[in-house]
Design a protein around this motif. Structure first.
Motif, PDB file in Angstrom:
ATOM      1  N   PHE A   1       1.298  14.334 -18.571  1.00  0.00           N
ATOM      2  CA  PHE A   1       1.147  13.037 -17.919  1.00  0.00           C
ATOM      3  C   PHE A   1      -0.332  12.666 -17.785  1.00  0.00           C
ATOM      4  CE2 PHE A   1       0.824  10.216 -14.275  1.00  0.00           C
ATOM      5  CZ  PHE A   1       1.879   9.342 -14.455  1.00  0.00           C
ATOM      6  N   ALA A   2      -1.151  13.633 -17.341  1.00  0.00           N
ATOM      7  CA  ALA A   2      -2.589  13.384 -17.200  1.00  0.00           C
ATOM      8  C   ALA A   2      -3.238  13.143 -18.557  1.00  0.00           C
ATOM      9  CB  ALA A   2      -3.254  14.572 -16.499  1.00  0.00           C
ATOM     10  N   ASN A   3      -2.791  13.873 -19.598  1.00  0.00           N
ATOM     11  CA  ASN A   3      -3.320  13.636 -20.939  1.00  0.00           C
ATOM     12  C   ASN A   3      -3.058  12.203 -21.390  1.00  0.00           C
ATOM     13  OD1 ASN A   3      -4.152  16.302 -21.068  1.00  0.00           O
ATOM     14  ND2 ASN A   3      -2.350  16.990 -22.182  1.00  0.00           N
ATOM     15  N   GLY A   4      -1.824  11.750 -21.201  1.00  0.00           N
ATOM     16  CA  GLY A   4      -1.483  10.393 -21.611  1.00  0.00           C
ATOM     17  C   GLY A   4      -2.269   9.345 -20.846  1.00  0.00           C
ATOM     18  N   ILE A   5      -2.445   9.552 -19.528  1.00  0.00           N
ATOM     19  CA  ILE A   5      -3.216   8.602 -18.719  1.00  0.00           C
ATOM     20  C   ILE A   5      -4.671   8.567 -19.179  1.00  0.00           C
ATOM     21  CG2 ILE A   5      -4.161   8.216 -16.417  1.00  0.00           C
ATOM     22  CD1 ILE A   5      -1.362   7.232 -16.615  1.00  0.00           C
TER      23      ILE A   5
ATOM     24  N   ALA B   1      11.827  10.000 -19.202  1.00  0.00           N
ATOM     25  CA  ALA B   1      11.575   8.611 -19.602  1.00  0.00           C
ATOM     26  C   ALA B   1      11.465   7.698 -18.392  1.00  0.00           C
ATOM     27  CB  ALA B   1      12.693   8.137 -20.527  1.00  0.00           C
ATOM     28  N   CYS B   2      12.253   8.000 -17.361  1.00  0.00           N
ATOM     29  CA  CYS B   2      12.199   7.208 -16.124  1.00  0.00           C
ATOM     30  C   CYS B   2      10.833   7.347 -15.459  1.00  0.00           C
ATOM     31  CB  CYS B   2      13.318   7.650 -15.189  1.00  0.00           C
ATOM     32  SG  CYS B   2      13.439   6.691 -13.661  1.00  0.00           S
ATOM     33  N   LEU B   3      10.320   8.564 -15.368  1.00  0.00           N
ATOM     34  CA  LEU B   3       8.995   8.771 -14.787  1.00  0.00           C
ATOM     35  C   LEU B   3       7.898   8.213 -15.679  1.00  0.00           C
ATOM     36  CD1 LEU B   3       9.362  12.415 -13.408  1.00  0.00           C
ATOM     37  CD2 LEU B   3       9.444  10.269 -12.131  1.00  0.00           C
ATOM     38  N   MET B   4       8.135   8.230 -16.979  1.00  0.00           N
ATOM     39  CA  MET B   4       7.138   7.720 -17.909  1.00  0.00           C
ATOM     40  C   MET B   4       6.983   6.209 -17.795  1.00  0.00           C
ATOM     41  SD  MET B   4       7.010   8.369 -22.018  1.00  0.00           S
ATOM     42  CE  MET B   4       5.722   7.616 -23.017  1.00  0.00           C
ATOM     43  N   ALA B   5       8.014   5.513 -17.353  1.00  0.00           N
ATOM     44  CA  ALA B   5       7.950   4.057 -17.211  1.00  0.00           C
ATOM     45  C   ALA B   5       7.183   3.614 -15.980  1.00  0.00           C
ATOM     46  CB  ALA B   5       9.366   3.479 -17.177  1.00  0.00           C
ATOM     47  N   VAL B   6       6.926   4.526 -15.046  1.00  0.00           N
ATOM     48  CA  VAL B   6       6.296   4.154 -13.773  1.00  0.00           C
ATOM     49  C   VAL B   6       4.881   3.595 -13.963  1.00  0.00           C
ATOM     50  CG1 VAL B   6       5.476   5.046 -11.565  1.00  0.00           C
ATOM     51  CG2 VAL B   6       7.729   5.699 -12.418  1.00  0.00           C
ATOM     52  N   PRO B   7       3.974   4.251 -14.728  1.00  0.00           N
ATOM     53  CA  PRO B   7       2.617   3.690 -14.865  1.00  0.00           C
ATOM     54  C   PRO B   7       2.599   2.292 -15.473  1.00  0.00           C
ATOM     55  CG  PRO B   7       2.656   5.968 -15.601  1.00  0.00           C
ATOM     56  CD  PRO B   7       4.075   5.565 -15.403  1.00  0.00           C
TER      57      PRO B   7
END
Length: 276
Positions: free
Chosen positions: A71-75, A246-252
């Motif tokens: 998640f941090a890598n993607g951000i 996928a649900c958590l990925m949609a949050v940002p």
């Protein structure tokens, strides 16, 4: 006639509400499924409401995957691309909007013609080039190529071209340098186009699957878009855990769109249509 005038907006809003609900249905299923037990998913797959809510899917997701690392890598990658895209594309667009030089239109046509080249076509030469530079399994192949695009240059150029030239000239008369004119005149008056370029760059990077899959090999350097797909097990069906990821990925993305605001988002997308 008055009745028709009253019924027309009601019918329009009714259709829009129905269409909005149709677009929201997949998200409702995704959110509901992430809180379901596997037995409930298998027995009632079309029911978006979890009958027995549970957090086991989130626990299992964090056990199977280095979620917060990816998640941090993607951000980090998405924010870096977004900031660089706003800087580089605005500089190129400023040159096309501000100056008159020989072969200007031809050069701009060459820039726009790169939109006709599919990105998949350049994967093999890009992979060979980055491998020779020793950039594989680093974030450079993901950040630098995505930091500039012809569409972003076109969009910001359209905004900057609408700025009266008298503002540029008055700034130069007052003793401002060319960089100062860019920072004090062009950037503030073009924030609608520059902002939407940053938003779109963030969304494209956050949802990108192919580039991290090609250029990254270490699991701890992977982004979340690739990491979620690695949880597939051919010997055991598991629908809940990838959907939870996928649900958590949609949050940002939802937070970003909410922060930017619908009015700013739509105005930025429509800016290029007001001036040719």
């Amino acid at each position: 006639m008055k009745l028709r005038n009253r019924l027309h907006p009601i019918s329009v809003y009714t259709v829009l509400i129905l269409l909005s609900f149709m677009f929201c249905v997949p998200f409702l299923f995704m959110i509901g499924t992430s809180f379901k037990k596997y037995e409930d998913i298998a027995s009632q797959p079309l029911n978006p409401v979890p009958l027995r809510p549970t957090l086991d899917n989130f626990t299992l997701l964090f056990q199977k995957l280095p979620f917060w690392t990816q998640f941090a890598n993607g951000i980090m990658i998405a924010v870096s691309i977004s900031l660089l895209a706003m800087l580089f594309n605005s500089l190129v667009a400023y040159g096309f909007a501000r100056y008159e030089f020989r072969f200007k239109n031809g050069l701009f046509f060459v820039v726009l013609s790169t939109l006709l080249v599919p990105s998949q076509l350049t994967l093999v030469p890009s992979f060979m080039m980055f491998r020779s530079w020793g950039w594989l399994n680093t974030f450079y192949p993901l950040i630098l190529p995505a930091s500039i695009s012809a569409m972003s240059v076109f969009l910001i150029r359209q905004v900057m071209s609408a700025i009266p030239k008298e503002l540029y000239e008055s700034a130069r008369v007052d003793g401002s340098s060319e960089l100062g004119t860019f920072l004090r005149i062009a950037l503030p008056l073009s924030m609608s186009g520059i902002g939407i370029v940053g938003v779109l760059a963030f969304m494209n990077s956050w949802n990108d699957y192919l580039s991290p899959l090609i250029f990254l090999t270490n699991e701890k350097r992977m982004t979340l878009a690739v990491g979620i797909t690695t949880m597939s097990n051919p010997y055991k069906e598991d629908f809940a855990t990838p959907i939870t990821g996928a649900c958590l990925m949609a949050v940002p993305v939802l937070i970003l769109i909410s922060a930017v605001g619908q009015k700013y988002f739509v105005s930025g997308l429509n800016t290029g249509a007001v001036k040719g």
